[in-house]
Scaffold this active site. Structure first.
Site, PDB file in Angstrom:
ATOM      1  N   LYS A  21       0.836  -1.209   0.000  1.00  0.00           N
ATOM      2  CA  LYS A  21       0.000   0.000   0.000  1.00  0.00           C
ATOM      3  C   LYS A  21       0.870   1.258   0.000  1.00  0.00           C
ATOM      4  O   LYS A  21       0.636   2.175  -0.791  1.00  0.00           O
ATOM      5  CB  LYS A  21      -0.897  -0.002   1.247  1.00  0.00           C
ATOM      6  CG  LYS A  21      -1.570   1.323   1.521  1.00  0.00           C
ATOM      7  CD  LYS A  21      -2.470   1.280   2.728  1.00  0.00           C
ATOM      8  CE  LYS A  21      -1.801   1.650   4.033  1.00  0.00           C
ATOM      9  NZ  LYS A  21      -1.500   3.081   4.209  1.00  0.00           N
ATOM     10  N   ASN A  22       1.866   1.296   0.885  1.00  0.00           N
ATOM     11  CA  ASN A  22       2.638   2.533   1.055  1.00  0.00           C
ATOM     12  C   ASN A  22       3.615   2.797  -0.080  1.00  0.00           C
ATOM     13  O   ASN A  22       4.281   3.824  -0.111  1.00  0.00           O
ATOM     14  CB  ASN A  22       3.378   2.514   2.398  1.00  0.00           C
ATOM     15  CG  ASN A  22       2.419   2.729   3.554  1.00  0.00           C
ATOM     16  OD1 ASN A  22       1.230   2.993   3.344  1.00  0.00           O
ATOM     17  ND2 ASN A  22       2.927   2.615   4.772  1.00  0.00           N
ATOM     18  N   CYS A  33      -4.921  13.370  13.125  1.00  0.00           N
ATOM     19  CA  CYS A  33      -5.625  12.101  13.037  1.00  0.00           C
ATOM     20  C   CYS A  33      -5.372  11.333  14.313  1.00  0.00           C
ATOM     21  O   CYS A  33      -4.701  11.822  15.214  1.00  0.00           O
ATOM     22  CB  CYS A  33      -5.189  11.311  11.809  1.00  0.00           C
ATOM     23  SG  CYS A  33      -3.519  10.731  11.950  1.00  0.00           S
ATOM     24  N   ARG A  36       0.837  15.027  13.159  1.00  0.00           N
ATOM     25  CA  ARG A  36       1.312  14.760  11.801  1.00  0.00           C
ATOM     26  C   ARG A  36       1.320  15.984  10.876  1.00  0.00           C
ATOM     27  O   ARG A  36       0.531  16.065   9.929  1.00  0.00           O
ATOM     28  CB  ARG A  36       0.503  13.626  11.164  1.00  0.00           C
ATOM     29  CG  ARG A  36       0.617  12.338  11.934  1.00  0.00           C
ATOM     30  CD  ARG A  36      -0.182  11.236  11.310  1.00  0.00           C
ATOM     31  NE  ARG A  36       0.538  10.531  10.269  1.00  0.00           N
ATOM     32  CZ  ARG A  36       0.087   9.423   9.688  1.00  0.00           C
ATOM     33  NH1 ARG A  36      -1.074   8.934  10.037  1.00  0.00           N
ATOM     34  NH2 ARG A  36       0.787   8.825   8.762  1.00  0.00           N
ATOM     35  N   PRO A  37       2.213  16.922  11.121  1.00  0.00           N
ATOM     36  CA  PRO A  37       2.289  18.102  10.242  1.00  0.00           C
ATOM     37  C   PRO A  37       2.877  17.771   8.861  1.00  0.00           C
ATOM     38  O   PRO A  37       3.422  16.680   8.671  1.00  0.00           O
ATOM     39  CB  PRO A  37       3.228  19.038  11.009  1.00  0.00           C
ATOM     40  CG  PRO A  37       4.069  18.142  11.848  1.00  0.00           C
ATOM     41  CD  PRO A  37       3.230  16.918  12.161  1.00  0.00           C
ATOM     42  N   ASP A  47       4.822  20.348   7.356  1.00  0.00           N
ATOM     43  CA  ASP A  47       5.664  21.530   7.172  1.00  0.00           C
ATOM     44  C   ASP A  47       6.881  21.262   6.274  1.00  0.00           C
ATOM     45  O   ASP A  47       7.269  22.106   5.461  1.00  0.00           O
ATOM     46  CB  ASP A  47       6.122  22.067   8.541  1.00  0.00           C
ATOM     47  CG  ASP A  47       6.799  20.992   9.395  1.00  0.00           C
ATOM     48  OD1 ASP A  47       6.268  19.867   9.444  1.00  0.00           O
ATOM     49  OD2 ASP A  47       7.855  21.268   9.988  1.00  0.00           O
ATOM     50  N   ASP A  93       4.837   0.951  12.046  1.00  0.00           N
ATOM     51  CA  ASP A  93       3.631   0.272  11.540  1.00  0.00           C
ATOM     52  C   ASP A  93       3.528  -1.184  12.003  1.00  0.00           C
ATOM     53  O   ASP A  93       2.533  -1.847  11.731  1.00  0.00           O
ATOM     54  CB  ASP A  93       3.588   0.327  10.004  1.00  0.00           C
ATOM     55  CG  ASP A  93       3.165   1.695   9.501  1.00  0.00           C
ATOM     56  OD1 ASP A  93       2.753   2.540  10.321  1.00  0.00           O
ATOM     57  OD2 ASP A  93       3.240   1.924   8.277  1.00  0.00           O
ATOM     58  N   VAL A 137       8.158   7.443  16.762  1.00  0.00           N
ATOM     59  CA  VAL A 137       7.834   8.105  15.487  1.00  0.00           C
ATOM     60  C   VAL A 137       6.567   8.952  15.600  1.00  0.00           C
ATOM     61  O   VAL A 137       6.522  10.090  15.143  1.00  0.00           O
ATOM     62  CB  VAL A 137       7.706   7.073  14.346  1.00  0.00           C
ATOM     63  CG1 VAL A 137       7.349   7.754  13.027  1.00  0.00           C
ATOM     64  CG2 VAL A 137       8.993   6.280  14.199  1.00  0.00           C
ATOM     65  N   ARG A 139      -8.618  -0.349   4.881  1.00  0.00           N
ATOM     66  CA  ARG A 139      -7.736   0.622   4.230  1.00  0.00           C
ATOM     67  C   ARG A 139      -6.392  -0.021   3.897  1.00  0.00           C
ATOM     68  O   ARG A 139      -5.720   0.426   2.965  1.00  0.00           O
ATOM     69  CB  ARG A 139      -7.478   1.811   5.163  1.00  0.00           C
ATOM     70  CG  ARG A 139      -8.693   2.699   5.371  1.00  0.00           C
ATOM     71  CD  ARG A 139      -8.301   3.904   6.186  1.00  0.00           C
ATOM     72  NE  ARG A 139      -7.020   4.397   5.709  1.00  0.00           N
ATOM     73  CZ  ARG A 139      -6.132   5.039   6.451  1.00  0.00           C
ATOM     74  NH1 ARG A 139      -6.375   5.273   7.709  1.00  0.00           N
ATOM     75  NH2 ARG A 139      -4.991   5.452   5.935  1.00  0.00           N
TER      76      ARG A 139
END
Ligand code: UD1
Length: 420
Positions: free
Chosen positions: A22-23, A117, A122-123, A125, A307, A329, A399
């Site tokens: 997926k990623n 979320c 989780r920015p 920037d 993950d 993380v 998902r």
């Protein structure tokens, strides 16, 4: 709303195929926006996040032809809308990955600002600062990121003070069409970055150093079409291995890349599993034994992946001995502990650490999934527990896990989807 009903206590046994990552598939789909010819992508996993990315590209006028063999041909030339709308970005943060390619190829992009979320703030920037360093003008207005550039982006030397997978991907994609050389320092080294870079190279990009912390990209004027096969999903593979270990079972995974799972396989061996690997397969055997608790500290690749953290929390919950998990993380990514405790686990969370006292047996209970990997953790706990576990809000699991109940059923699990 669908739920998963699991009757636990059976060791997993058998062989399954691992799906495309997926990623990796998400950034590669976004990368098709860079090419001026059709790109064919194979081994796409059949997942809600992929459907969302396909819907996002379609909403921009991009033509996609999906074939029955998990392949898709994407023709970005038909794009006529340069906006990633709130409705799609809010269901999938990875929608931000269209920003770099759209800006680099078409000179403009408007992407809804991804919000917070379940697993922390989780920015984005670094995505934005990197694009600005390449000459983009960026402002945020009414919840949207508006980016534009006159002519081409310009190559830049950019240091990322946090290792970011999505940020590295966005800037890597943008740099392929920039004028001159871009150097990305402290880049993410995840195998999915390497997969994306290999796909970009197949499209004609000039990239060196992918898989290391310094990626050098020499921009080209155009990228052409190609055919590319997405790598196997290392997190899906790791999840089934942990499920087998937690149930004291034995599994063989085919169509995997064992070398992308070094940190996970090392921890499984430490937990008492016998692991054998070949070019594209992995076997795990617990010989019917209870696993031992293992200490985990998550960090960017090649260290232990965040993950896989939730799945190991479930394993440790039923393992012999005490263990601790440190999540470095993401903030707030230990929320599954509370639900595990409702099943009889003994876990104490303090800040970003979880202290786990393994119990001989979990007991089935109704539980609620809070995010993608937390839901995998609850499924593993349910498989290992005695009695019935009903996992609610499994849209999270759809998902990221293709046909999870079918794959687990073929390994002998008693699991089914129920509605209501
Ligand atoms: C990707 C993965 C996700 C995985 C994560 C970390 C995809 C689609 N998702 O997410 O499954 O859990 O990598 O391996 O590939 N950060 C900043 N500024 C930024 C960007 C990130 O501070 O501009 C921070 C984040 O808040 C987080 C850390 O960096 O604390 C890592 O995030 P990042 O690597 O960007 O995660 P994603 O790309 O969103």
């Amino acid at each position: 709303m669908d739920k998963l009903l699991i009757r636990g206590g059976r060791p997993l046994h058998g062989e399954i195929r691992i799906s495309g990552a997926k990623n990796s598939a998400l950034p590669i789909l976004a990368a098709t926006l860079l090419a001026d010819e059709p790109v064919t992508i194979r081994n796409l996993p059949h997942l809600d996040d992929i459907t969302t990315m396909v819907a996002l590209l379609r909403s921009m006028g991009v033509e996609l032809v999906v074939d029955e063999k998990l392949g898709v041909e994407v023709n970005a030339n038909t794009i006529n809308e340069f906006t990633a709308p709130y409705e799609l970005v809010k269901v999938m943060r990875a929608s931000i990955l269209v920003l770099g390619p759209m800006l680099a190829h078409f000179g403009r992009a408007r992407v809804s600002f991804p919000g917070g979320c379940a697993i922390g703030a989780r920015p984005v920037d670094l995505h934005l600062r990197g694009l600005e360093a390449m000459g983009a003008k960026i402002d945020v207005d009414e919840g949207y990121i508006n980016a534009e550039v006159k002519g081409r982006l310009k190559g830049a030397h950019f240091f990322m003070d946090t290792v970011t997978v999505g940020g590295t991907e966005n800037l890597l994609m943008a740099a392929t069409l920039a004028e001159g050389r871009t150097v990305l320092e402290n880049a993410a080294r995840e195998p999915e970055i390497v997969d994306l870079a290999n796909c970009l190279i197949a499209m004609g990009a000039k990239i060196q150093g992918h898989g290391t912390a310094t990626i050098v990209i020499d921009g080209v004027e155009r990228l052409h079409g190609c055919e590319y096969t997405v790598m196997p999903d290392r997190i899906e593979a790791g999840t089934y291995l942990v499920a087998a270990a937690a149930t004291r079972g034995q599994v063989r995974l085919k169509d995997v890349s064992p070398q992308t799972l070094d940190a996970v396989l090392a921890k499984l061996e430490e937990a008492g599993a016998t692991i054998r690997t070949g070019d594209d397969w992995i076997e795990l055997d617990m010989a019917g034994q209870r696993p031992r608790g293992v200490n985990i500290r998550t960090a960017p690749y090649p260290a232990f992946p965040t993950d896989m953290q939730a799945q190991f929390t479930a394993l440790n919950a039923v393992a012999a001995g005490s263990s601790h998990i440190i999540e470095t993380v993401f903030e707030n990514r230990l929320i599954q502990a509370q639900e595990l405790n409702r099943m009889g686990a003994r876990i104490t969370v303090e800040g970003n650490s979880a202290f786990i006292e393994g119990v001989e047996q979990l007991r089935g209970a109704p539980v609620i999934a809070s995010d993608l990997r937390a839901s995998a953790c609850l499924v593993i706990a349910g498989l290992a527990a005695q009695g019935e576990t009903l996992v609610d809000r499994i849209y999270h699991i759809d998902r990221g896990y293709e046909c999870i109940e079918e794959k687990l059923q073929s390994l002998g699990a008693d699991i089914r989807r129920v509605s209501g």
